[in-house]
Design a protein around this motif. Sequence first.
Motif, short mmCIF file in Angstrom:
data_model
loop_
_atom_site.label_atom_id
_atom_site.label_comp_id
_atom_site.label_asym_id
_atom_site.label_seq_id
_atom_site.Cartn_x
_atom_site.Cartn_y
_atom_site.Cartn_z
N LEU A 30 19.43 30.56 98.94
CA LEU A 30 19.60 30.25 97.93
C LEU A 30 17.77 29.29 97.84
O LEU A 30 17.29 28.85 98.79
N ASP B 98 19.90 33.11 94.21
CA ASP B 98 20.46 32.80 93.62
C ASP B 98 18.89 31.76 93.59
O ASP B 98 18.20 31.05 94.68
N ARG C 220 19.83 35.90 91.08
CA ARG C 220 21.93 36.22 91.62
C ARG C 220 22.38 35.53 90.34
O ARG C 220 22.69 35.85 89.20
N LYS C 221 22.70 34.25 90.96
CA LYS C 221 23.47 33.00 90.38
C LYS C 221 22.34 31.86 89.52
O LYS C 221 21.82 31.71 90.94
N HIS D 183 23.01 35.50 83.20
CA HIS D 183 23.13 35.66 84.72
C HIS D 183 24.33 34.27 84.66
O HIS D 183 24.03 33.75 83.66
N THR E 20 25.71 31.34 85.07
CA THR E 20 24.54 29.92 85.46
C THR E 20 25.60 28.23 85.43
O THR E 20 26.24 28.34 84.63
N LEU F 92 29.07 29.40 93.80
CA LEU F 92 27.96 30.73 94.89
C LEU F 92 28.84 31.37 95.64
O LEU F 92 28.73 32.77 95.45
#
Length: 266
Positions: free
Chosen positions: A22, A90, A113-114, A208, A210, A264
Amino acid sequence: MPLADLGAVELYYEVHGEGQPLILIMGLGGNADWWGSGFVRRLAAKRQLIVFDNRGAARTVLRGDKPFTLVDMAEDVVGLMKHLGLAMADVFGVSMGGMVAQEVALHHPGHVRKLILGCTTCGGKEQTPPTAEAAAMLVGQPGDAGQELQNQIRLLFPDAFIAENLPLLENSFRALMRHPMPRENYFRQLHAIQTWPGTYDRLPAITHETLVLHGTDDMLIPVENGRTLHRRLPNSILREYPGTGHGFTLQAASDVLADVESFLEA
C-alpha cells in the motif's frame, strides 16, 4: 536514509511491514511524517506500507529548479514502485496526493490494485473551489512561521475541534515541521495543482475499485468534490465523516482506518 534515484529526483521513502503493498501519497507541503506514526503502525500491521516525501518536499532531493506537474509526481510514484520491485500496489492519496493518485491510475492502470482518494478533487472547472479564506491561507505569510502554523491548523480542522485541541495540535505540528519544505518548492507544488487540467472527463476510465473519503466540514476541498468523484467513478464507494475537516484522517482516525482496512481486505 533510503533514497530512490529517479533522475529528476532522489525520492526519500520508508517501508513498514510486510504483505500486500500500500503506497500513501501525501498532500501539498506535507511529507511522510504527516501521516502520523500511529496511522502508519496500524496500516503496516497487515501489509507492506510505503510512505515517501513528494517531489520538492523535505528529505527528497529535487534536481534543478524547473516547474513540475502532477503527472511528473505520478511518474515518481511508479518510479518508486519499480525501484522497490513492485508490479502492483494499492494506492491511497490525500488532497494533492489524491490528484496524483488519479494520474497514476489513469497513466498506469496495471500498477494499481485498489484506489483510495481522500479529501481530494477532480480539478478543472468542474471542481468546487475552496472558500476565499482557505485560498488566502494557502499562500500564508512569507517568513512568519507562527502565522504559517496557525494557517495550517485552520486549513485542516474546524474551529470547534481547534478550540478543544489547540495545544495538542500546535505541539503536533511543530514536531511535523522538523523536516521543513523549502518555500520555493511549496510554490512549485502549488503551481502544479493550479495548472492541472483535472480528470473530470477521464474519471470514467478509472475502473479500479475506489474508496472516496471526505470530511463534511472541509474548507479547503469542500465535500462536494468527493461527491463529484463518486458520481464519475464507475466502481466507487463514498464515505463521509460528519464534522471533520481537511485533516479528517486525524479527527476520525479510528473510523477512517476501519473503512480503509475493510475496503482493502474485501
